[in-house]
Design an enzyme around this catalytic site. Structure first.
Site, PDB file in Angstrom:
ATOM      1  N   HIS A 217       1.131  -0.910   0.241  1.00  0.00           N
ATOM      2  CA  HIS A 217       0.045  -0.171  -0.222  1.00  0.00           C
ATOM      3  C   HIS A 217       1.127   1.805   0.021  1.00  0.00           C
ATOM      4  CE1 HIS A 217      -3.937  -1.669   0.439  1.00  0.00           C
ATOM      5  NE2 HIS A 217      -2.947  -2.862   0.575  1.00  0.00           N
TER       6      HIS A 217
ATOM      7  N   GLY B 108       6.091   6.366  -4.810  1.00  0.00           N
ATOM      8  CA  GLY B 108       6.182   4.544  -4.136  1.00  0.00           C
ATOM      9  C   GLY B 108       6.494   4.708  -2.745  1.00  0.00           C
TER      10      GLY B 108
ATOM     11  N   ASP C  48       8.182   5.402  -0.543  1.00  0.00           N
ATOM     12  CA  ASP C  48       8.479   6.200  -0.460  1.00  0.00           C
ATOM     13  C   ASP C  48       8.111   6.368   1.907  1.00  0.00           C
ATOM     14  OD1 ASP C  48       6.013   7.367   0.085  1.00  0.00           O
ATOM     15  OD2 ASP C  48       6.393   8.934  -1.701  1.00  0.00           O
TER      16      ASP C  48
ATOM     17  N   SER D 276       5.013   7.430   2.335  1.00  0.00           N
ATOM     18  CA  SER D 276       4.371   8.514   2.076  1.00  0.00           C
ATOM     19  C   SER D 276       3.042   7.765   3.231  1.00  0.00           C
ATOM     20  CB  SER D 276       3.855   9.189   1.548  1.00  0.00           C
ATOM     21  OG  SER D 276       3.151   8.044   0.347  1.00  0.00           O
TER      22      SER D 276
ATOM     23  N   HIS E 284      -0.929 -13.157  -0.141  1.00  0.00           N
ATOM     24  CA  HIS E 284      -2.105 -13.713   0.382  1.00  0.00           C
ATOM     25  C   HIS E 284      -2.831 -15.265   0.811  1.00  0.00           C
ATOM     26  CE1 HIS E 284      -5.026 -10.062  -1.791  1.00  0.00           C
ATOM     27  NE2 HIS E 284      -4.265  -9.696  -1.308  1.00  0.00           N
TER      28      HIS E 284
ATOM     29  N   ASP F 203     -10.610  -8.321   7.228  1.00  0.00           N
ATOM     30  CA  ASP F 203     -10.897  -7.854   8.783  1.00  0.00           C
ATOM     31  C   ASP F 203     -12.355  -7.095   8.721  1.00  0.00           C
ATOM     32  OD1 ASP F 203      -9.525  -8.907  10.334  1.00  0.00           O
ATOM     33  OD2 ASP F 203      -7.616  -6.805  10.284  1.00  0.00           O
TER      34      ASP F 203
ATOM     35  N   THR G 239      -4.116 -21.986   6.028  1.00  0.00           N
ATOM     36  CA  THR G 239      -2.679 -22.094   6.086  1.00  0.00           C
ATOM     37  C   THR G 239      -2.309 -20.460   6.155  1.00  0.00           C
ATOM     38  OG1 THR G 239      -1.587 -23.004   4.270  1.00  0.00           O
ATOM     39  CG2 THR G 239      -2.064 -24.726   5.562  1.00  0.00           C
TER      40      THR G 239
ATOM     41  N   ASP H  27       2.770 -20.643   1.618  1.00  0.00           N
ATOM     42  CA  ASP H  27       2.549 -22.591   0.822  1.00  0.00           C
ATOM     43  C   ASP H  27       1.560 -22.015  -0.128  1.00  0.00           C
ATOM     44  OD1 ASP H  27      -0.087 -21.693   2.067  1.00  0.00           O
ATOM     45  OD2 ASP H  27       0.267 -23.484   2.996  1.00  0.00           O
TER      46      ASP H  27
HETATM   47  C1  HEM Z   1      -4.576  -7.168  -6.994  1.00  0.00           C
HETATM   48  C2  HEM Z   1      -4.362  -6.254  -6.012  1.00  0.00           C
HETATM   49  C3  HEM Z   1      -4.405  -6.764  -4.312  1.00  0.00           C
HETATM   50  C4  HEM Z   1      -6.036  -6.180  -4.124  1.00  0.00           C
HETATM   51  C5  HEM Z   1      -6.711  -6.299  -5.142  1.00  0.00           C
HETATM   52  C6  HEM Z   1      -6.400  -6.487  -2.854  1.00  0.00           C
HETATM   53  C7  HEM Z   1      -7.515  -6.792  -1.159  1.00  0.00           C
HETATM   54  C8  HEM Z   1      -7.070  -6.910  -0.040  1.00  0.00           C
HETATM   55  C9  HEM Z   1      -7.861  -6.878   0.736  1.00  0.00           C
HETATM   56  C10 HEM Z   1      -9.468  -5.525   0.259  1.00  0.00           C
HETATM   57  C11 HEM Z   1      -7.468  -7.394   2.101  1.00  0.00           C
HETATM   58  C12 HEM Z   1      -7.998  -7.209   3.278  1.00  0.00           C
HETATM   59  C13 HEM Z   1      -8.197  -6.423   4.053  1.00  0.00           C
HETATM   60  C14 HEM Z   1      -9.005  -6.221   5.311  1.00  0.00           C
HETATM   61  O1  HEM Z   1      -9.919  -6.500   5.116  1.00  0.00           O
HETATM   62  O2  HEM Z   1      -8.072  -6.514   6.505  1.00  0.00           O
HETATM   63  C15 HEM Z   1      -5.942  -7.557   1.539  1.00  0.00           C
HETATM   64  C16 HEM Z   1      -5.548  -8.330   2.175  1.00  0.00           C
HETATM   65  C17 HEM Z   1      -3.829  -8.420   2.655  1.00  0.00           C
HETATM   66  N1  HEM Z   1      -3.488  -8.631   1.603  1.00  0.00           N
HETATM   67 FE1  HEM Z   1      -4.117  -7.425  -0.469  1.00  0.00          FE
HETATM   68  N2  HEM Z   1      -4.487  -7.204  -2.207  1.00  0.00           N
HETATM   69  C18 HEM Z   1      -3.877  -6.999  -3.229  1.00  0.00           C
HETATM   70  C19 HEM Z   1      -2.663  -6.876  -3.280  1.00  0.00           C
HETATM   71  C20 HEM Z   1      -1.689  -7.122  -2.575  1.00  0.00           C
HETATM   72  C21 HEM Z   1       0.044  -6.906  -2.296  1.00  0.00           C
HETATM   73  C22 HEM Z   1       0.372  -7.106  -3.426  1.00  0.00           C
HETATM   74  C23 HEM Z   1       0.151  -7.340  -1.109  1.00  0.00           C
HETATM   75  C24 HEM Z   1       1.723  -7.553  -0.727  1.00  0.00           C
HETATM   76  C25 HEM Z   1       2.709  -7.722  -1.668  1.00  0.00           C
HETATM   77  C26 HEM Z   1      -0.696  -7.692  -0.616  1.00  0.00           C
HETATM   78  C27 HEM Z   1      -1.266  -8.322   1.208  1.00  0.00           C
HETATM   79  C28 HEM Z   1      -1.648  -8.438   1.682  1.00  0.00           C
HETATM   80  C29 HEM Z   1      -1.820  -9.619   2.866  1.00  0.00           C
HETATM   81  C30 HEM Z   1      -0.335  -9.749   3.706  1.00  0.00           C
HETATM   82  C31 HEM Z   1      -2.837  -9.386   3.494  1.00  0.00           C
HETATM   83  C32 HEM Z   1      -3.133  -9.615   4.712  1.00  0.00           C
HETATM   84  C33 HEM Z   1      -3.516  -8.709   6.079  1.00  0.00           C
HETATM   85  C34 HEM Z   1      -4.400  -8.566   7.467  1.00  0.00           C
HETATM   86  O3  HEM Z   1      -3.971 -10.158   7.951  1.00  0.00           O
HETATM   87  O4  HEM Z   1      -4.269  -7.768   7.976  1.00  0.00           O
HETATM   88  N3  HEM Z   1      -2.012  -7.609  -0.972  1.00  0.00           N
HETATM   89  N4  HEM Z   1      -5.859  -7.777  -0.121  1.00  0.00           N
END
Ligand code: HEM
Length: 364
Positions: A73, A92, A94, A96, A201, A207, A221, A226
């Site tokens: 983000h 990027g 940075d 911010s 993911h 949340d 998991t 994995d």
């Molecule tokens: C198409 C791109 C992406 C979309 C639409 C997306 C969307 C989301 C959404 C909606 C959540 C749930 C947030 C919440 O309700 O708390 C989430 C969680 C998460 N995303 Fe993404 N994401 C994307 C790409 C990425 C990328 C590129 C990364 C890291 C390199 C990432 C890492 C994570 C992680 C680790 C979580 C879990 C956070 C937690 O468990 O508290 N996501 N994402």
């Protein structure tokens, strides 16, 4: 003087030069650790502090997951397209999102990141490192705590100055595949690289898409980096784990598991489905591709040649349990409709026991 004496003399000069040049760069850091560059030493201290006081003793829990999400983000606030239109396109990776959190955490796509921003900020200030460096470092350390996790590159030296990122640069789960490919393409990522990034993911939960069931994971998991995420997103959806369909949510295959619309669609779109499927029986490939694409994402907006490589500070992750994903108990290959036209779906075995049902991720 004999030839032997001359060559011994030359050898002494050369060894002396090596002995003199090495210590200029290599440095002794705290607790007997050595860094290849003195400016990396501070990161060993940050590491100790983070592992103990943010990640609860090197766990792959909620803070590790949130820290990994924050790397994205912050970094994806970068748009060459906006710069071409004569507008500010963001800096990027940075920092911010931390420096201007009062603006950026109010963007709709950043819902929920305020918590980890506020948790992380005091660590960065205490250790005198830039927010941009800190966010990428914390994400790399957090994910190294996950079973089978990647060992991400970490380059340090981003300036502690940034301007607020423009809004609408972070993809949303309800965005179409076309919109996601366009936005990520603008930032420099190919469709396959978007899939590679989504290995994240595998250690993730939601949340805020359905706030009635916080901590509901995207795979069975969530503490293991994995390939189960890549299999489970392909299973036929049957239920909503919470209060019904929300914007950005799809039917999930398992009780207690959450499925984002963006993951559902990218798993099935002809432009991304084969990369998606390629990971289900190859965890090592998934890790290698994630490491490569994260190295690219972490320096968005920077010239990496101006940064110092402190990757040696990132811990070596615990080994993966399996190279090949398994089907959750109670599921069979007939629950996976073919999505990649070029390659048949590999044969996977199902876990033994009663049908899988997943509990929420315990808060760490
Ligand atoms: C198409 C791109 C992406 C979309 C639409 C997306 C969307 C989301 C959404 C909606 C959540 C749930 C947030 C919440 O309700 O708390 C989430 C969680 C998460 N995303 Fe993404 N994401 C994307 C790409 C990425 C990328 C590129 C990364 C890291 C390199 C990432 C890492 C994570 C992680 C680790 C979580 C879990 C956070 C937690 O468990 O508290 N996501 N994402």
């Amino acid at each position: 003087m004999s030839f032997k004496k001359i060559s011994l003399g030359l050898l002494a000069i050369v060894s002396c030069a090596v002995a003199v040049s090495l210590p200029q760069k290599r440095a002794a850091c705290s607790n007997g650790r050595i860094a290849s560059h003195a400016s990396c030493c501070v990161w060993f201290d940050v590491l100790d502090d983070l592992q103990e006081n943010l990640f609860d003793g090197a766990q792959c829990g909620e803070e590790a997951h949130e820290s990994l999400r924050l790397t994205f983000h912050d970094a994806i606030g970068f748009s060459p397209q906006l710069f071409k239109q004569g507008k500010f396109g963001g800096g990027g990776a940075d920092g911010s999102i931390m420096a201007h959190s009062e603006i950026e955490t109010n963007f709709h796509a950043n819902n929920g990141v305020d918590e980890i921003v506020e948790e992380q900020r005091p660590f960065a200030i205490k250790h005198g490192v830039s927010f941009g460096d800190f966010i990428q470092f914390a994400g790399a350390v957090g994910v190294s705590n996950c079973l089978g996790g990647p060992r991400l590159q970490f380059l340090a030296g981003r300036a502690n100055f940034s301007l607020p990122s423009p809004d609408l640069l972070v993809p949303e789960p309800s965005d179409s595949v076309d919109a996601i490919l366009a936005r990520m393409g603008d930032a420099g990522f190919s469709p396959a690289e978007i899939v590679d990034l989504l290995a994240s993911h595998s250690v993730a939960a939601q949340d805020h898409v359905d706030p009635t069931i916080p901590g509901t994971p995207f795979d069975s998991t969530p503490s293991s980096f994995d390939a189960n995420f890549f299999v489970e997103t392909l299973l036929t959806g049957k239920l909503f784990p919470g209060n019904g369909s929300n914007v950005g949510e799809e039917l999930s295959p398992l009780p207690g598991e959450f499925r984002l619309t963006s993951d559902f669609e990218l798993a099935r779109d002809p432009r991304t489905a084969c990369e998606w499927q390629s990971f289900v029986n190859n965890q090592a490939l998934m890790v290698a591709k994630f490491e490569a694409v994260m190295a690219k994402m972490a320096v968005l907006g920077h010239d990496p040649r101006t940064l110092v490589d402190c990757s040696e500070v990132i811990p070596i992750p615990p080994a993966a349990k399996a190279q090949v994903a398994s089907l959750p108990a109670g599921q069979s290959l007939s629950d996976i409709p073919a999505a990649c036209a070029a390659t048949p779906f590999p044969t996977l075995s199902a876990d033994p026991g009663p049908a899988t049902s997943i509990g929420p991720v315990p808060p760490s």
